[in-house]
Design a protein around this motif. Structure first.
Motif, mmCIF file in Angstrom:
data_model
loop_
_atom_site.group_PDB
_atom_site.id
_atom_site.type_symbol
_atom_site.label_atom_id
_atom_site.label_comp_id
_atom_site.label_asym_id
_atom_site.label_seq_id
_atom_site.Cartn_x
_atom_site.Cartn_y
_atom_site.Cartn_z
ATOM 1 N N PHE A 112 0.800 -1.196 0.024
ATOM 2 C CA PHE A 112 -0.024 0.037 -0.053
ATOM 3 C C PHE A 112 1.133 1.131 0.015
ATOM 4 O O PHE A 112 1.763 1.199 0.826
ATOM 5 C CB PHE A 112 -0.935 -0.006 1.168
ATOM 6 N N ASP A 113 0.604 2.243 -1.017
ATOM 7 C CA ASP A 113 1.250 3.492 -1.120
ATOM 8 C C ASP A 113 0.908 4.280 0.450
ATOM 9 O O ASP A 113 -0.157 4.451 0.576
ATOM 10 C CB ASP A 113 1.097 4.134 -2.165
ATOM 11 N N GLN A 114 2.019 4.568 1.211
ATOM 12 C CA GLN A 114 1.628 5.261 2.585
ATOM 13 C C GLN A 114 1.444 6.788 2.303
ATOM 14 O O GLN A 114 0.782 7.319 3.234
ATOM 15 C CB GLN A 114 2.734 5.122 3.443
ATOM 16 N N GLY A 115 1.934 7.357 1.086
ATOM 17 C CA GLY A 115 1.753 8.741 1.017
ATOM 18 C C GLY A 115 0.299 9.104 0.190
ATOM 19 O O GLY A 115 -0.426 8.020 -0.050
ATOM 20 N N PRO A 116 0.198 10.175 -0.066
ATOM 21 C CA PRO A 116 -1.211 10.716 -0.493
ATOM 22 C C PRO A 116 -1.235 10.140 -1.929
ATOM 23 O O PRO A 116 0.087 10.227 -2.751
ATOM 24 C CB PRO A 116 -1.099 12.172 -0.620
ATOM 25 N N LEU A 117 -2.347 9.677 -2.432
ATOM 26 C CA LEU A 117 -2.422 9.369 -3.968
ATOM 27 C C LEU A 117 -3.003 10.591 -4.746
ATOM 28 O O LEU A 117 -3.972 11.336 -4.242
ATOM 29 C CB LEU A 117 -3.424 8.108 -4.067
ATOM 30 N N LEU A 118 -2.696 10.900 -5.648
ATOM 31 C CA LEU A 118 -3.428 11.886 -6.447
ATOM 32 C C LEU A 118 -4.282 11.300 -7.683
ATOM 33 O O LEU A 118 -3.945 10.432 -8.187
ATOM 34 C CB LEU A 118 -2.198 12.576 -7.534
ATOM 35 N N VAL A 119 -5.584 11.804 -7.553
ATOM 36 C CA VAL A 119 -6.592 11.196 -8.224
ATOM 37 C C VAL A 119 -6.977 12.357 -9.125
ATOM 38 O O VAL A 119 -7.029 13.633 -8.676
ATOM 39 C CB VAL A 119 -7.792 10.521 -7.609
ATOM 40 N N GLY A 120 -7.475 12.177 -10.253
ATOM 41 C CA GLY A 120 -8.164 13.195 -11.211
ATOM 42 C C GLY A 120 -9.551 13.090 -11.220
ATOM 43 O O GLY A 120 -10.048 11.901 -11.347
ATOM 44 N N ILE A 121 -10.179 14.216 -11.629
ATOM 45 C CA ILE A 121 -11.735 14.152 -12.056
ATOM 46 C C ILE A 121 -11.673 14.489 -13.367
ATOM 47 O O ILE A 121 -11.246 15.732 -13.653
ATOM 48 C CB ILE A 121 -12.518 14.979 -11.201
ATOM 49 N N TYR A 122 -12.166 13.926 -14.435
ATOM 50 C CA TYR A 122 -12.026 14.112 -15.745
ATOM 51 C C TYR A 122 -13.325 14.601 -16.528
ATOM 52 O O TYR A 122 -14.649 13.991 -15.900
ATOM 53 C CB TYR A 122 -11.497 12.774 -16.529
ATOM 54 N N ASP A 123 -13.699 15.500 -17.536
ATOM 55 C CA ASP A 123 -14.728 15.785 -18.090
ATOM 56 C C ASP A 123 -15.083 14.566 -18.816
ATOM 57 O O ASP A 123 -14.313 14.175 -19.707
ATOM 58 C CB ASP A 123 -14.646 16.720 -18.964
ATOM 59 N N LEU A 124 -16.383 13.887 -18.660
ATOM 60 C CA LEU A 124 -16.986 12.872 -19.675
ATOM 61 C C LEU A 124 -16.824 13.148 -20.985
ATOM 62 O O LEU A 124 -16.496 12.073 -21.868
ATOM 63 C CB LEU A 124 -17.998 12.131 -18.917
ATOM 64 N N ALA A 125 -17.203 14.330 -21.423
ATOM 65 C CA ALA A 125 -17.243 14.470 -22.965
ATOM 66 C C ALA A 125 -15.758 14.586 -23.672
ATOM 67 O O ALA A 125 -15.689 14.282 -24.677
ATOM 68 C CB ALA A 125 -18.074 15.480 -23.134
ATOM 69 N N THR A 126 -14.993 15.335 -23.034
ATOM 70 C CA THR A 126 -13.720 15.731 -23.557
ATOM 71 C C THR A 126 -12.256 14.744 -23.148
ATOM 72 O O THR A 126 -11.292 14.970 -23.746
ATOM 73 C CB THR A 126 -13.338 17.115 -23.259
ATOM 74 N N ASN A 127 -12.599 14.017 -22.098
ATOM 75 C CA ASN A 127 -11.575 13.385 -21.379
ATOM 76 C C ASN A 127 -10.564 14.079 -20.701
ATOM 77 O O ASN A 127 -9.312 13.664 -20.622
ATOM 78 C CB ASN A 127 -11.070 12.244 -22.103
ATOM 79 N N LEU A 128 -10.651 15.540 -20.581
ATOM 80 C CA LEU A 128 -9.602 16.388 -19.956
ATOM 81 C C LEU A 128 -9.696 16.566 -18.523
ATOM 82 O O LEU A 128 -10.976 16.306 -18.047
ATOM 83 C CB LEU A 128 -9.745 17.756 -20.696
ATOM 84 N N VAL A 129 -8.720 16.539 -17.750
ATOM 85 C CA VAL A 129 -8.597 16.657 -16.397
ATOM 86 C C VAL A 129 -9.383 17.999 -15.881
ATOM 87 O O VAL A 129 -8.869 19.226 -16.443
ATOM 88 C CB VAL A 129 -7.417 16.676 -15.788
ATOM 89 N N VAL A 130 -10.348 18.099 -15.159
ATOM 90 C CA VAL A 130 -10.773 19.292 -14.677
ATOM 91 C C VAL A 130 -10.372 19.628 -13.208
ATOM 92 O O VAL A 130 -10.229 20.904 -13.034
ATOM 93 C CB VAL A 130 -12.339 19.107 -14.427
ATOM 94 N N ASP A 131 -9.727 18.813 -12.530
ATOM 95 C CA ASP A 131 -9.394 18.874 -11.230
ATOM 96 C C ASP A 131 -8.669 17.708 -10.659
ATOM 97 O O ASP A 131 -8.881 16.515 -10.928
ATOM 98 C CB ASP A 131 -10.367 19.383 -10.036
ATOM 99 N N THR A 132 -7.656 17.823 -9.592
ATOM 100 C CA THR A 132 -6.931 16.781 -9.111
ATOM 101 C C THR A 132 -6.926 16.938 -7.573
ATOM 102 O O THR A 132 -7.031 18.023 -6.985
ATOM 103 C CB THR A 132 -5.401 16.668 -9.500
ATOM 104 N N PHE A 133 -7.229 15.930 -6.997
ATOM 105 C CA PHE A 133 -7.072 15.841 -5.218
ATOM 106 C C PHE A 133 -6.139 14.768 -4.886
ATOM 107 O O PHE A 133 -5.785 13.889 -5.423
ATOM 108 C CB PHE A 133 -8.693 15.577 -4.998
ATOM 109 N N GLU A 134 -5.448 15.239 -3.576
ATOM 110 C CA GLU A 134 -4.627 14.172 -2.992
ATOM 111 C C GLU A 134 -5.329 13.258 -1.807
ATOM 112 O O GLU A 134 -6.145 14.091 -0.936
ATOM 113 C CB GLU A 134 -3.466 14.950 -2.134
#
Length: 133
Positions: A61-83
């Motif tokens: 298990f990665d003990q540090g924060p994981l970076l996840v992205g929220i993507y626009d379903l129509a364009t597949n572009l990243v809208v925001d990222t969160f740890e």
């Protein structure tokens, strides 16, 4: 032509003799959960399942924060990222012991954070998806 068939037969026999068992050391699966808190705030959780039955070591298990992205379903572009912060892990207890051969081991790790999904930023009617790589 007979030499070619003989060579292919010999090659297949050789490959079958040197084949060995291989074991995967990777995740078994995962799931995101998004729970409404209030206003534009949500709790985002990732539950990460892994096989821990390999005595030589499993995917950690990665003990540090994981970076996840929220993507626009129509364009597949990243809208925001969160740890997402690591909250810990626990062993999974199997309910039917008749299905377990004594070496099965699964664990689930939990990562989470509170995110804000403002209506100004997240207003595409096509929707969004969350991804972690």
């Amino acid at each position: 032509m007979p030499c070619k068939k003989l060579f292919i037969s010999f090659l297949l026999l050789l490959l079958s003799l040197i084949a060995s068992n291989s074991y995967a050391k990777h995740i078994a699966g995962g799931e995101f959960k998004l729970k409404y808190i209030s206003g534009d705030d949500y709790n985002l959780q990732l539950r990460f399942f892994r096989d821990c039955s390999d005595p030589t070591g499993s995917a950690p298990f990665d003990q540090g924060p994981l970076l996840v992205g929220i993507y626009d379903l129509a364009t597949n572009l990243v809208v925001d990222t969160f740890e997402l912060e690591f909250k810990g892990y626990e062993d999974i207890k199997f309910g039917n012991s008749e299905c377990v051969n004594g070496t099965a081991c699964e664990q689930v790790g939990t990562y989470e954070t509170t995110i804000t999904l403002s209506k100004d930023k997240f207003n595409n009617l096509a929707g969004y998806y969350i991804s972690w790589e």
